[in-house]
Each structure stands twice: as structure tokens, then as C-alpha cells.
Write a protein that holds these residues in place. Structure first.
Motif, mmCIF file in Angstrom:
data_model
loop_
_atom_site.group_PDB
_atom_site.id
_atom_site.type_symbol
_atom_site.label_atom_id
_atom_site.label_comp_id
_atom_site.label_asym_id
_atom_site.label_seq_id
_atom_site.Cartn_x
_atom_site.Cartn_y
_atom_site.Cartn_z
ATOM 1 N N VAL C 195 0.830 -1.197 0.000
ATOM 2 C CA VAL C 195 0.000 0.000 0.000
ATOM 3 C C VAL C 195 0.869 1.252 0.000
ATOM 4 C CG1 VAL C 195 -1.620 1.309 1.385
ATOM 5 C CG2 VAL C 195 -1.980 -1.093 1.046
ATOM 6 N N LEU C 196 1.980 1.206 0.782
ATOM 7 C CA LEU C 196 2.835 2.391 0.826
ATOM 8 C C LEU C 196 3.544 2.611 -0.489
ATOM 9 C CD1 LEU C 196 4.329 2.276 4.371
ATOM 10 C CD2 LEU C 196 2.866 3.984 3.409
ATOM 11 N N MET C 197 3.824 1.506 -1.203
ATOM 12 C CA MET C 197 4.425 1.703 -2.519
ATOM 13 C C MET C 197 3.451 2.378 -3.463
ATOM 14 S SD MET C 197 6.973 -1.314 -3.621
ATOM 15 C CE MET C 197 6.034 -2.739 -3.170
ATOM 16 N N GLN C 198 2.148 2.024 -3.314
ATOM 17 C CA GLN C 198 1.166 2.655 -4.192
ATOM 18 C C GLN C 198 0.907 4.088 -3.804
ATOM 19 O OE1 GLN C 198 -2.226 0.272 -3.757
ATOM 20 N NE2 GLN C 198 -2.034 -0.665 -5.749
ATOM 21 N N LYS C 199 0.680 4.310 -2.492
ATOM 22 C CA LYS C 199 0.218 5.625 -2.085
ATOM 23 C C LYS C 199 1.334 6.633 -1.943
ATOM 24 C CE LYS C 199 -3.936 5.350 0.667
ATOM 25 N NZ LYS C 199 -4.433 5.410 2.024
#
Lengths: 153, 112, 498
Positions: C195-199
Motif C-alpha cells: 500500500v505504501l508503494m502505491q500511495k
């Protein structure tokens, strides 16, 4: 005067009300523990409430009367057997590998008794409730020891 | 929005209390306040606007539910923090027996 | 692979078994604990080969799929630390059987010991950040109670200071988990990384990194958060600092922060700089503060602070060579510090005192404890051919390679300081002649203590051989790969879990 009041607990009103509501507090704790899978709660919170019922007894009736009824050996047994039942449930997963375990599963069918919703929260309840009450007793007994030292001085 | 900021303010009050007070009991209370503030924040995070409690009911029309995960996490965290507080209180009682004072600046035998 | 939950189940089961049986059958608590730690050591050695073959082993609790379920993940870093923890715990448990004879209520000690082991194994195996927090708390509470075990004046004071500072750290970690959950709405570490890679990091991730650095720094004993360490170590029975310094500081502090910072958040320049600054502060500050010490366990405590700084600098520099150096140094330091604390405990057991001025001529009177202390001190000071020398050399080379000669200079300086204070402290203790102030060596070492000291000495000497190509070097290389791969952890894990 203060010593006598502390030894014999609180007033008559508190004692009567405690006798009446004790069963309901225990029932409420077990209800929260068993309904943990569909509403907030579970074994932890249920255990805290059950421990609170014991603490209530100790506060209302004084230390000696409460300690006579609820033995510390039973508490240690409750904590340890609750935790060991957890371990037993873990081991059940591997029991089918060994012939002895397979025999037990087929003949006695323990996995139907140990349904996930009933036994597991009760184990948690046993651990948390008994554990908290043991610590409370330990603290109370520490105070008693301290009073004895002060009296001896 | 203000609710979250108030939680952090409560956390800072607890931190100040745990760091600056001299009485052992006040330090324990300060740590307790910090734990309560952290639990509050976690439960508040699960709030969804217009949500109701996360329990299924087949006979009612449910628009949205609040997040049940923080509630489960906080139930566990409360018991953990309770055990830590109990241990701290037990050590504090024994400290009073041995040192005779609750003042943390006087309980200072181990120096250097 | 299906025996991964045994790493947690065996110590917890042993803890509650000892609690049930230990009061009635007094002599049984020690052997149960030893059997459990032997099982753990065997299991952790057995899991090395599957990890080297499959790269990551995942055990899904209850067969729930990610991201809803709680996984237990063994990759190379975890496997390495499981082996290390298994070795240290096994030898400390054997040593405890001999050392704990003057104490009463031994079953409480062994129960707490097993709970500590279960908690630290749980932190190592956790794939879910809240699971890691719960096991971290279990291990921390056990060690607070263990430090206060003798309930003498100083033990209680050290335990209180340790408990207050460390529980403040735990609350910081919990606050960080709360804020992180609000941003990523998941508690699974691999899912969080995805998720952190996406956001993208936004403004939340630096804030949470600060909270985690404070929290885990308090557990690890990095410099601004070190104040509990000397007090807690000087007052506890000697096996507790051996476990704490050998296992807990590494697992609860350094392993957890490196897992979160490298694998979930992704390392960036600011966090590396902060780690480097904290590390160099610990390294130099710990060495300087260790000069004036007159008690052995306190000196070893300050030395621990200093060595944790080395590992933090290696983690902060971040190149693969630096990571190799810091993981190898972690291995060495765990074994050597455990050996030093155990031999300090043996000397204390024999003479009854902890003061450096009162102990003289150990190598003549109690040769095993003396030579064990010597080997441990040489390994930490960085004398070839013991392992500590190679580890420091690798980290110094890595700093120069990364273009930071100032760090390399600081490390050499700190090594010189380390050598000086160990020399000053130990020459008198080990080789000096008797003086009026010295206490006689009354009690002999029990066979358990002697066996543990001998085996640990052999291991410390053999630790330098890990650098030769073989299974262990491949394991360390795998661990370096896990950390330097960063967010690939999430991608590998989703592949391994489906």
C-alpha cells in the motif's frame, strides 16, 4: 477502629447488594467472552470482568473472608490449565500424523468438543481472569505484610 | 478532527507527567494516561461517518459500519497495558518497603 | 515448514508446565526449561536448510489468506536470528541451573525465562505488526520481572527504571501502529509495504518513523535512550543481562526497527542519516562513559551501548557490504557479550563481589571463568583472528567505500577506546596478583556453569570462521539480501503466500 472496619469489610448494604449482583457480573463476563466472535469482546475483556467480580467480593467482604473461599491454588491451576489447553489445541492439528493421535481423533472425537467458539474464549477467560485476580491478591497480601512490619516497629 | 488532536494533547500530558514528576505513583499514572490516549486514538481511527456498531443484524437495514479491527486490537492492548501497570505498581510497593520513600530523586543508589 | 508455530508453542508450553509442576516437584523446573531450549535450538538449526532452498517460508495461522490472516514468516534474517537466539538461550539455561542455586522459588525464574524466549521468537516470526507488538510486550514484561528477581534494593531500582523507560517506548510504538493503521488500513506488514508503494509516503510516514525510532531505540539502548541499561544490568542476576544484551536488544530493538524501516517503509536518506547519527553517538558516548566504571557488570552494560552503536551505523550506511558487516557483528556481539556476562556472573558467584578492584588473578584461581572473559573481551575489542575484528574491518571498509571517511575514523577511535577500557578493567582482574582488597575465590563453579562457559568460548572462537564460504555465509548473505531488497519483501511474500 479503622482496622476493624477494614477487616470485616464494608457496610451491610454493600454486602447485600454484592451477594445479589455477583452472579450477574459473572454471567455478564462469560456472555461477553462467548460472544466474542460476533460482537466486541472475546476472552480478554470477559476475563477482566470475571476478575472484577472476584475483586468485588474481596472489597466488600474483607480480605480473610474472600481468601478463604477462593484458594490461590485453584487460581494457579486455572491459569496454567487454560494456557495448556491452548497448546493442546495447537497439537491437535498435528495429531493426525501419528497413529496414536489418529486413534484418539476417530474414537473420542475431541475436535467436536473443542469448537472454536466455546472452548477457546473460555480458556482465554480462565487465563486472564485468574491471572488478574492472582496479581490483585499478591498486591493485597503485600499490603498486609507491610502493615505487619509497621505494627512490629 | 479536533478529537484526534485532543488525543495527541492527552498523550503529551501523559508524557510530561511521566517525565517530570518526582513521585513514583505519579509516574505510573502518567504512563497510564499515555496508554489511554493511544487506545483512544486507535478506536477513533476506526470511526466511519454515519456508521453503527459492527454487529450483523438481519432484520435491520445497515448503511455503514464502523471498523471492527481497532476494537479488537484495543481490547488486547488494554489487557497488555494493564499487566504492565500491575507490574510497575508491584515494583513500586516493594521499592517503598526497601527505600522508605516514593521520591524518585532519592531512589538513586545506582550511580555513575 | 509446518513446525513454524512450534517456535512459539514450545516455550509457552514449557512456561506453563513449569508453572504447574515447579512448585510441587522442585527439581523439575530446570530440566524442563533445558529440554525446551534444546528443542528450540534443534528446530532453528533444522529450519536453515529449507530457508536456504525456498528463500521464504510462510505459515498461515488458521489458513486465512492474506491480508486478512496473520502469517508467520521465516526468511533468512529471521532464520539467522532464530539460530542465534536458540544458541544463547540454550547455554544461558544450562548455566542457570548452576547459577540459580542460592535463589528461592526457582520455578518463577524458569517460567519467566521461557516466556521471554517465547516472546522474542514471536517478534522474530511475526508477519503482522500488531502481533509483533504483542510478543514484544510479552518479552518486555518478562524481562522487567526478571531484572527485579532478587528483590534486593538495587534490583528493584534498576527494574523500575527499566520498566518505566521501556513501557514509555512501548506506548510510542503503539501510537505509531495506530497512526500507520489509519494511513494504510491494514496491519499485515507485506500488505502495508504494498500500500505504501502505491500511495507514497506523504507526511505520515516520517512522523511514524520518528515514533518507531524512539520506541525501538528505547528497547535497543541507543544513545539518547540508554539510561536504563547500566542500572538494569548491574543489579540483575548475571543470566538476565546475558539474555537481554545477547538476545533482547538485538531482537526487540535492532531487528524490529530494521524490519520496519527497510522492508515496510523503504530506506531513504533521512532515516539512514538519523540511524548513523544515533549510532555514532552511542558508539562514542558509550565508550567514553565506560572509562570511569568500577563495577564489572556496569562496565559491560556501557560496552553494550557502544557496540549497539556499531550495528546501527552499519544499518544506517545501508550498502550491502555494510549490512553484511553489521549482521555479522550482531552475531559476534551476541555470543561474546553473553559469554562476558556469564563469566562475570561466575566470578561473582565465586568471590561474592562485583567490584573490579576486589577481584584479582582470575586466570590462576578459576581458570575457566578467566579465560572465557579473556576470549570474550578480545572478541569485542576487535583482536584478530576472533570474529569481532573481521566484523569491524568489514564495517569500516564499507563506510570508506560509501564515501564517509569521517564515520570510519569515528569507528576506529571507538575501537581504540574499547580496547583501552577492556585492557584497563581486565588486566587486573585476570592476571593481577593478590592485594589486600581482593576477595578470595571461595566457591568452585558448578559443572553446568563450566559446561556453558566452555561451549560458548568455543563458539566465540569459531564465530570468525563463519566468513568462510559455506552454509552460514550463505545465510548471512540471504539476510543481507532481505534487508537490501527493501520493499521486494512484499512482492516475494505475496508470491510465497499464494
Amino acid at each position: 477502629m479503622a482496622d476493624i472496619a477494614r477487616e470485616h469489610g464494608m457496610t451491610v448494604i454493600v454486602k447485600t447488594v454484592t451477594r445479589l449482583t455477583l452472579a450477574f457480573i459473572l454471567l455478564y463476563g462469560i456472555y461477553i467472552a462467548l460472544n466474542g466472535h460476533i460482537s466486541p469482546g472475546g476472552g480478554f475483556v470477559g476475563g477482566v470482568i470475571v476478575a472484577l467480580s472476584f475483586v468485588h467480593v474481596m472489597l466488600a467482604f474483607g480480605k480473610e473472608a474472600a481468601l478463604k473461599r477462593l484458594h490461590s491454588k485453584g487460581l494457579r491451576l486455572a491459569v496454567n490449565i487454560g494456557a495448556l489447553m491452548f497448546l493442546y489445541i495447537v497439537m491437535m492439528r498435528f495429531a493426525w500424523k501419528f497413529p496414536a493421535g489418529r486413534f484418539i481423533i476417530e474414537k473420542m472425537r475431541p475436535h467436536e468438543i473443542f469448537a472454536n467458539e466455546i472452548i477457546l474464549p473460555l480458556c482465554e477467560l480462565a487465563i486472564v481472569g485468574a491471572g488478574l485476580f492472582t496479581v490483585f491478591i499478591a498486591l493485597v497480601l503485600l499490603c498486609k505484610y507491610e502493615e505487619k512490619i509497621e505494627k512490629e516497629k | 478532527m479536533t478529537a484526534y488532536i485532543l488525543c495527541l494533547v492527552l498523550f503529551s500530558i501523559g508524557l510530561y507527567c511521566a517525565l517530570r514528576k518526582r513521585n513514583v505513583v505519579k509516574i505510573i499514572i502518567g504512563i497510564g494516561i499515555m496508554e489511554y490516549a493511544a487506545n483512544f486514538l486507535f478506536v477513533l481511527i476506526g470511526y466511519r461517518s454515519g456508521g453503527r456498531s459492527p454487529i450483523y443484524a438481519n432484520d435491520q437495514v445497515i448503511k455503514s459500519m464502523v471498523d471492527p479491527l481497532p476494537q479488537a486490537v484495543v481490547a488486547v492492548a488494554i489487557v497488555l497495558n494493564l499487566s504492565v501497570t500491575l507490574l510497575l505498581v508491584a515494583i513500586a510497593i516493594k521499592l517503598y518497603e526497601k527505600y522508605g520513600t516514593f521520591d524518585i530523586t532519592k531512589i538513586n543508589d545506582l550511580k555513575g | 515448514m509446518a513446525f513454524i508455530p512450534f517456535f512459539i508453542a514450545i516455550p509457552l508450553g514449557a512456561a506453563f508446565l513449569i508453572s504447574l509442576a515447579g512448585k510441587r516437584f522442585r527439581a523439575s523446573s530446570g530440566p524442563i526449561a533445558c529440554a525446551a531450549s534444546l528443542f528450540l535450538l534443534a528446530a532453528s538449526l533444522a529450519i536453515v536448510k529449507p530457508v536456504l532452498a525456498h528463500k521464504t517460508l510462510v505459515y498461515r495461522v488458521g489458513n486465512w489468506l492474506p491480508p486478512f490472516g496473520i502469517p508467520m514468516i521465516v526468511d533468512s534474517l529471521t532464520a539467522l536470528m532464530l539460530v542465534l537466539a536458540g544458541i544463547v538461550v540454550f547455554f544461558v539455561t544450562i548455566y542457570s541451573i548452576g547459577y540459580m542455586k542460592p535463589y528461592t522459588d526457582k520455578w518463577k525464574y524458569y517460567t519467566l525465562l521461557m516466556l521471554l524466549v517465547g516472546g522474542s521468537n514471536g517478534v522474530l516470526l511475526a508477519g503482522d505488526i500488531f502481533n509483533m507488538f504483542v510478543f514484544l510486550e510479552i518479552a518486555s514484561i518478562s524481562v522487567y520481572a526478571l531484572v527485579a528477581y532478587g528483590t534486593e534494593k538495587h534490583s528493584l531500582e534498576g527494574a523500575f527504571k527499566y520498566a518505566v523507560m521501556s513501557s514509555i517506548g512501548s506506548v510510542f510504538i503503539f501510537l505509531g501502529i495506530a497512526i500507520l493503521y489509519s494511513y494504510t488500513s491494514t496491519l499485515n506488514m507485506a500488505d502495508m509495504a504494498a500500500v505504501l508503494m502505491q500511495k507514497g509516503p506523504g507526511m505520515i510516514v516520517p512522523f511514524v518513523t520518528t515514533l518507531f525510532l524512539v520506541g525501538f531505540g528505547l528497547k535497543a539502548g541507543l544513545m539518547p535512550f540508554h539510561a536504563w541499561l547500566p542500572d538494569a544490568y548491574s543489579a540483575a542476576p548475571a543470566t538476565v543481562p546475558a539474555l537481554s544484551s545477547g538476545v533482547l536488544i538485538k531482537v526487540l530493538g535492532l531487528y524490529a526497527i530494521s524490519r520496519i524501516v527497510f522492508n515496510v517503509f523503504g530506506i531513504n536518506a533521512e532515516v539512514s542519516n538519523i540511524l548513523v547519527i544515533l549510532g555514532s553517538l552511542s558508539m562514542v558516548g558509550g565508550s567514553i562513559l565506560a572509562f570511569g566504571q568500577t563495577k564489572m557488570k556496569r562496565l559491560l552494560g556501557y560496552s553494550s551501548i557502544s557496540q549497539v552503536g556499531y550495528i546501527a551505523i552499519g544499518l544506517g550506511v545501508g550498502t550491502p557490504l555494510a549490512l553484511f558487516g553489521s549482521i555479522f557483528y550482531l552475531l559476534n556481539h551476541s555470543l561474546s557479550k553473553a559469554l562476558l556476562f556469564l563469566s562475570a556472573g561466575a566470578i561473582e558467584h565465586s568471590t561474592g563481589t562485583d567490584e573490579l578492584g576486589s577481584i584479582r588473578g582470575t586466570c590462576r584461581r578459576s581458570p575457566l571463568a578467566g579465560w572465557a572473559s579473556l576470549v570474550g573481551a578480545l572478541s569485542i575489542s576487535g583482536i584478530p583472528p576472533l570474529g569481532g575484528f573481521w566484523a569491524k574491518l568489514i564495517i569500516i571498509f564499507a563506510c570508506i567505500q560509501a564515501g564517509r571517511p569521517m564515520l570510519a575514523f569515528l569507528m576506529v577511535l571507538a575501537s581504540i577506546f574499547t580496547l583501552i577500557y577492556y585492557f584497563k578493567a581486565f588486566t587486573g582482574v585476570l592476571f593481577g596478583s593478590e592485594s589486600e582488597k581482593s576477595r578470595p575465590f571461595e566457591k568452585a563453579l558448578s559443572p553446568h556453569m563450566a559446561l556453558a562457559l566452555f561451549c560458548l568460548t568455543a563458539l566465540v572462537v569459531a564465530a570468525g570462521l563463519v566468513l568462510l564460504p559455506g552454509k552460514w555465509q550463505a545465510l548471512i548473505n540471504g539476510a543481507v539480501g532481505v534487508l537490501s531488497g527493501g520493499r521486494d519483501y512484499a512482492i516475494i511474500l505475496f508470491g510465497a503466500m499464494r
